[in-house]
Every structure is written in C-alpha cells, then in structure tokens.
Write an enzyme that holds these catalytic residues in place. Structure first.
Site, mmCIF file in Angstrom:
data_model
loop_
_atom_site.group_PDB
_atom_site.id
_atom_site.type_symbol
_atom_site.label_atom_id
_atom_site.label_comp_id
_atom_site.label_asym_id
_atom_site.label_seq_id
_atom_site.Cartn_x
_atom_site.Cartn_y
_atom_site.Cartn_z
ATOM 1 N N HIS A 1 0.835 -1.204 0.000
ATOM 2 C CA HIS A 1 0.000 0.000 0.000
ATOM 3 C C HIS A 1 0.871 1.256 0.000
ATOM 4 O O HIS A 1 0.575 2.228 0.690
ATOM 5 C CB HIS A 1 -0.946 -0.002 1.200
ATOM 6 C CG HIS A 1 -2.032 -1.037 1.118
ATOM 7 N ND1 HIS A 1 -3.218 -0.823 0.436
ATOM 8 C CD2 HIS A 1 -2.110 -2.297 1.611
ATOM 9 C CE1 HIS A 1 -3.979 -1.904 0.533
ATOM 10 N NE2 HIS A 1 -3.327 -2.813 1.231
ATOM 11 N N ASP B 1 -0.710 -5.276 5.719
ATOM 12 C CA ASP B 1 -1.716 -6.074 5.004
ATOM 13 C C ASP B 1 -1.455 -6.092 3.501
ATOM 14 O O ASP B 1 -0.855 -5.175 2.948
ATOM 15 C CB ASP B 1 -3.118 -5.546 5.281
ATOM 16 C CG ASP B 1 -3.305 -4.111 4.816
ATOM 17 O OD1 ASP B 1 -2.376 -3.300 5.001
ATOM 18 O OD2 ASP B 1 -4.375 -3.793 4.263
ATOM 19 N N GLU B 2 -1.912 -7.139 2.872
ATOM 20 C CA GLU B 2 -2.022 -7.240 1.417
ATOM 21 C C GLU B 2 -0.725 -6.903 0.676
ATOM 22 O O GLU B 2 -0.737 -6.261 -0.368
ATOM 23 C CB GLU B 2 -3.167 -6.356 0.920
ATOM 24 C CG GLU B 2 -4.522 -6.788 1.466
ATOM 25 C CD GLU B 2 -5.649 -5.856 1.103
ATOM 26 O OE1 GLU B 2 -6.774 -6.353 0.880
ATOM 27 O OE2 GLU B 2 -5.423 -4.634 1.063
ATOM 28 N N SER B 3 0.392 -7.372 1.205
ATOM 29 C CA SER B 3 1.681 -7.197 0.520
ATOM 30 C C SER B 3 1.884 -8.360 -0.440
ATOM 31 O O SER B 3 2.799 -9.183 -0.286
ATOM 32 C CB SER B 3 2.812 -7.118 1.551
ATOM 33 O OG SER B 3 2.661 -5.992 2.382
ATOM 34 N N LEU B 4 1.019 -8.413 -1.438
ATOM 35 C CA LEU B 4 0.937 -9.602 -2.284
ATOM 36 C C LEU B 4 2.128 -9.760 -3.205
ATOM 37 O O LEU B 4 2.440 -10.876 -3.641
ATOM 38 C CB LEU B 4 -0.358 -9.547 -3.112
ATOM 39 C CG LEU B 4 -1.655 -9.358 -2.318
ATOM 40 C CD1 LEU B 4 -2.850 -9.340 -3.252
ATOM 41 C CD2 LEU B 4 -1.802 -10.434 -1.256
#
Length: 503
Positions: free
Chosen positions: A225, A306-309
């Site tokens: 993000h 979060d969401e560190s894909l």
C-alpha cells in the site's frame, strides 16, 4: 416506583432501571462540577434544545458531575436521575460517558424538555473500543474528523485509528520527507481531490480527540500500500506487481492500472512494496515513526502489514522484524494487521489487528494467534461483521461487497472472543473500520457508519450476556437514537430493520 421497561440506551448499561417521573430541563437548570465534561454537557443540551444551562460553583445544583475513583471500574460511572441528576465517574472518562448516557435520556414532549428518570451503573467490557477512518483513499479535513469524533465518542468509542497513507495518497506532513505531501497528497481514488494534514492540523485532531477521551492511532501502511510513497521518492519503492485479481478488477471497474512514479487513481491492492533491502527505506521508516511519535501522545503506532501480495515472504519477514523494532525504539507499541503475524520475529508485544472473517480462512487465524505467542494481544475487526464500508444490501448505493453484505443485525450478532483460539484476555477489544473507496463526503461516511457503529459499540462496551443484550432489544433502543442523531446532523441510514423513533 420503578418501571420494568428497558431504557432507550446504546450501548446497553451493565445495570439500568427506569423511574416513573421525569426531571424537567429548563433555562434555570444549574450544573455543578469541575470536570471539563460540564462545558460539553451545557453545549450539547443548548445545541439540541436551545436552552443554555447555568454552570455553578457551589451547591445547590440540578445536575452534578463528580469524580470518585472508588465508585466504579476505570471509565465506569453511575447515573441517578430523580429530582436531580448526579453522575459519579471513576475518572474523567467515566464522567464523560455518564454525560453521553444522560444525553440519550433527553426528551421533548408537550410539557417541554426533560430527562427520563433512571438509576444506572455502568462500566466497559473491553478497554479498547475503536473506529477507523480511512483518509487516504478519500481525504477528510480537520472539521470532518472532529465531527466523526463527536458522533463516535458519544457511543463510548475510545480509540480513533487514522489510516494516513495508502497507494492513493499520503495525508500527513513529515518534515524530513517533505515531498510526501508536496507530490503525493493532491488526489484521491477516482481522481477526486486530495489533501493532507499539517503538523498543526494533526495535533489539533489529537487534542480534540483527547478531550473526548479518544486515543488517536496513526497508521502508515507498510511495506505494501505504498505506491504514493514512490510518487514522491521513487528510490524507495519497487515497480508495481500486477496480479491477476488487480488486472481483472481494474478492467471491471474501468480504473487504470498502477504505473511507477505516477499518481494511482484506482483502488486495487497488492501491487506495491517498499524496497526492503535498501537501508534508505529504514531511514525513511525511522524518520516517519519518530515524527509521528513526537506528535502522538497515545501509546500506539500502526504500521500496516496487510495485502503485501507482491512481496516475497522472506522479504516481508525481514521488514516486519525491523519495522516493529523501529516503533519500539521510538517508545511506542507497534500495531499491525494480522498478516504481519506470519513473520517469526515481530517485536515482542506487537498488537495484531485481525481483519479476517468470523470463520477464519487460510492462514489468517495462525497469523493472528502468533501475536499472542509473542506476548502481544489482538484487536478484533472481523471484516464480514465490522467493516463499515460494506453495503447494507446488494442495491445500497455506497460501499463494497467483497467481505459480505452486512445488514444491521449481522453487524450486531457476533462475539469477539469466539473467532480465534486464544484466551479471552488476549482480546483487547473491537475496532470497526471505514474504508473510503466509495465515500467522497462525510455525509456518505455517516450513512455507512450509522447505525452499524452502534452495534459494534454495544459489542465492545456492554456485558456479553444480559436480558437486553439481544437483537430484539437493540433494534428498538438504537431506533430511539434517531432524534438525537437528527439534532446533531448525523446522516444515518434509516435501515428498514429498525423501528425509528420520531421524537
């Protein structure tokens, strides 16, 4: 004489008994007490009724506010309303919450304004009762945030989590990295106008919240993000990683894909990461955390996670270890979304925020439980019941549906200690997040937040069990807040599940 019917209060108190008689409120009503809550009470009653109550320094008084540390648990209070009204708080917060309860008992009838008679003893179940406002996807100015604080602290929330950075924008000035607000704050999702808080703005928000017994938790979302950071400082951020879901969602929504160094106007996730093996990245994190810590008297700094894909797990682990340690070095307790629990060596005592579902999926439970194993604790934000940005119904014009469609009853009927296999004592409390992809104005925020925030407030404050701690009681009691919310200008959603009061 006492009446057996429940008092119209949210959250429901530990103990509350209605009296038959009402206490008149007039322009000659006198208020005694040294608490700052006296001024807040006088202002609130004048705003709603047009009557300006008189503060007095000595008895007699019609309303009295007292602090007695032995009277209740921290943040607790008693409230008696008969011929006069007396609030006794265990501390300043308790007095403040007693005032909020009193304001919910204010009514107008043919004889004028009065308070419903009552005998109440109350204290919170959980010490941490939070709401989150995402000012990164869409920006909300200082006055909007103050209004949000007023309406949520009235429900006895005591933490405000500000999501200050994301792919779409950076929202707080940092002296040591000035291009963040010079280059990365001008826009919001969909190309809408942006903005940022100066340091004075941020301090003003913190002080306003503190006066209403809310602790501000600033979040800088890392290591993912972080596209907006790369617009200002390209050397800190990797090139975007375009996953299949991002590409599909961007096409479905008609939104652009992220391009390195260019402002991102979509709201897809998982494509950005800071450069984890560059030492300058940690100089950046250290400077940002230091400057935030200097402005934030509360004990927490939230660092995302979060969401560190697009970040390899080994790199994510390294970053989590170093970033949480930096927060500890700054004298604060790190908070992170539950994915950061996948890293073995997060700093001891780090608090995890669980945003998985009430029935955990994948590795979410294991990641959350690791915070407890490392001596930390958990904040429960189960997305399918607490996320205030989800739609009430399929056709509701605001919000998303990826976590669930959450009507008011769904928001109310869940238990924070039943989700994960951890001791009840490891649950600090509940937080209800509002993500702002679809909300451009505070009015739109309020439509998503109210009345569902009232459901989360009751879950966080009220006893787990009790005769009124049930949906059929709650729906009637929350309906009774309509006149108060209307008087305060809160643009709540009149959900059809609720029998809304006219007066």
């Amino acid at each position: 004489m006492v009446l057996p019917h429940p008092l119209p209060l949210v959250p429901v108190p530990v103990s509350a008994v209605a009296r038959e008689a009402r206490m008149p409120i007039t322009a000659t009503t006198r208020v005694l007490g040294s608490s700052p809550a006296v001024a807040l009470l006088i202002e609130a009653i004048e705003s709603r009724t047009g009557l300006r109550l008189s503060p007095v320094e000595t008895a007699p008084a019609d309303i009295e506010l007292i602090i007695d540390a032995e009277s209740s648990a921290p943040e607790g209070y008693t409230l008696e309303i008969g011929d006069r009204a007396v609030i006794v708080g265990a501390d300043e917060a308790g007095v403040f919450y007693g005032v909020q309860t009193l304001l919910q008992l204010l009514r107008q009838d043919d004889d004028g304004w009065s308070l419903l008679g009552a005998d109440i003893a109350d204290s919170p179940r959980f010490a941490r009762r939070g709401v989150m406002l995402d000012v990164a996807r869409h920006f909300f100015g200082v006055d909007d945030v103050k209004r949000f604080i007023d309406s949520t602290s009235a429900l006895k929330f005591n933490h405000l989590h500000l999501h200050l950075s994301d792919d779409q924008g950076w929202r707080v000035h940092i002296d040591s990295w000035p291009r963040l607000t010079e280059l990365s704050s001008a826009t919001s999702a969909n190309g809408d106008p942006g903005g940022f808080y100066t340091k004075d703005d941020y301090r003003e928000i913190v002080a306003y919240a503190a006066a209403r017994h809310m602790i501000v938790i600033p979040e800088i979302d890392l290591p993912g993000h972080t596209h907006a950071i790369g617009v200002a400082y390209p050397e800190l951020v990797e090139a975007p990683v375009l996953n299949d879901n991002l590409v599909a969602d961007s096409e479905r929504l008609g939104q652009p894909l992220p391009v390195a160094g260019e402002t991102y106007l979509g709201w897809g996730v998982g494509h950005s990461s800071v450069r984890i093996h560059e030492e300058r990245t940690y100089d950046f994190v250290r400077d940002v955390v230091r400057e935030l810590a200097e402005m934030t008297p509360g004990p927490y700094i939230h660092i995302g996670g979060d969401e560190s894909l697009g970040t390899p797990q080994a790199d994510f682990d390294l970053f989590a270890e170093r970033a949480t340690a930096i927060v500890v070095e700054a004298g604060k307790t790190p908070v992170a979304w539950h994915e950061m629990g996948s890293a073995a060596n997060i700093a001891e005592g780090t608090v995890g925020q669980y945003w998985g579902k009430t029935t955990p999926e994948g590795t979410h439970a294991e990641e959350a439980e690791h915070f407890v194993a490392r001596g930390g604790a958990l904040i429960m934000s189960a997305a399918n019941v607490t996320y205030l940005d989800m739609k009430y119904s399929e056709d509701f014009p605001l919000g998303l549906t990826w976590a669930a469609i959450i009507d008011v009853r769904s928001a109310y009927e869940w238990e924070p200690t039943a989700v994960l296999d951890v001791p009840d004592t490891a649950i600090l409390g509940v937080e209800a997040p509002l993500w702002s992809e679809t909300t451009r104005t505070l009015s739109e925020v309020e439509q998503l937040v109210f009345p569902r925030a009232a459901a989360q407030a009751e879950i966080a404050w009220s006893p787990k069990e009790g005769p009124e701690r049930a949906w059929e009681s709650f729906r009637v009691r929350v309906g009774s807040l309509a006149p108060l919310w209307k008087a305060e200008g809160v643009d709540f959603h009149p959900a059809s599940e609720i029998p809304w009061s006219a007066r």
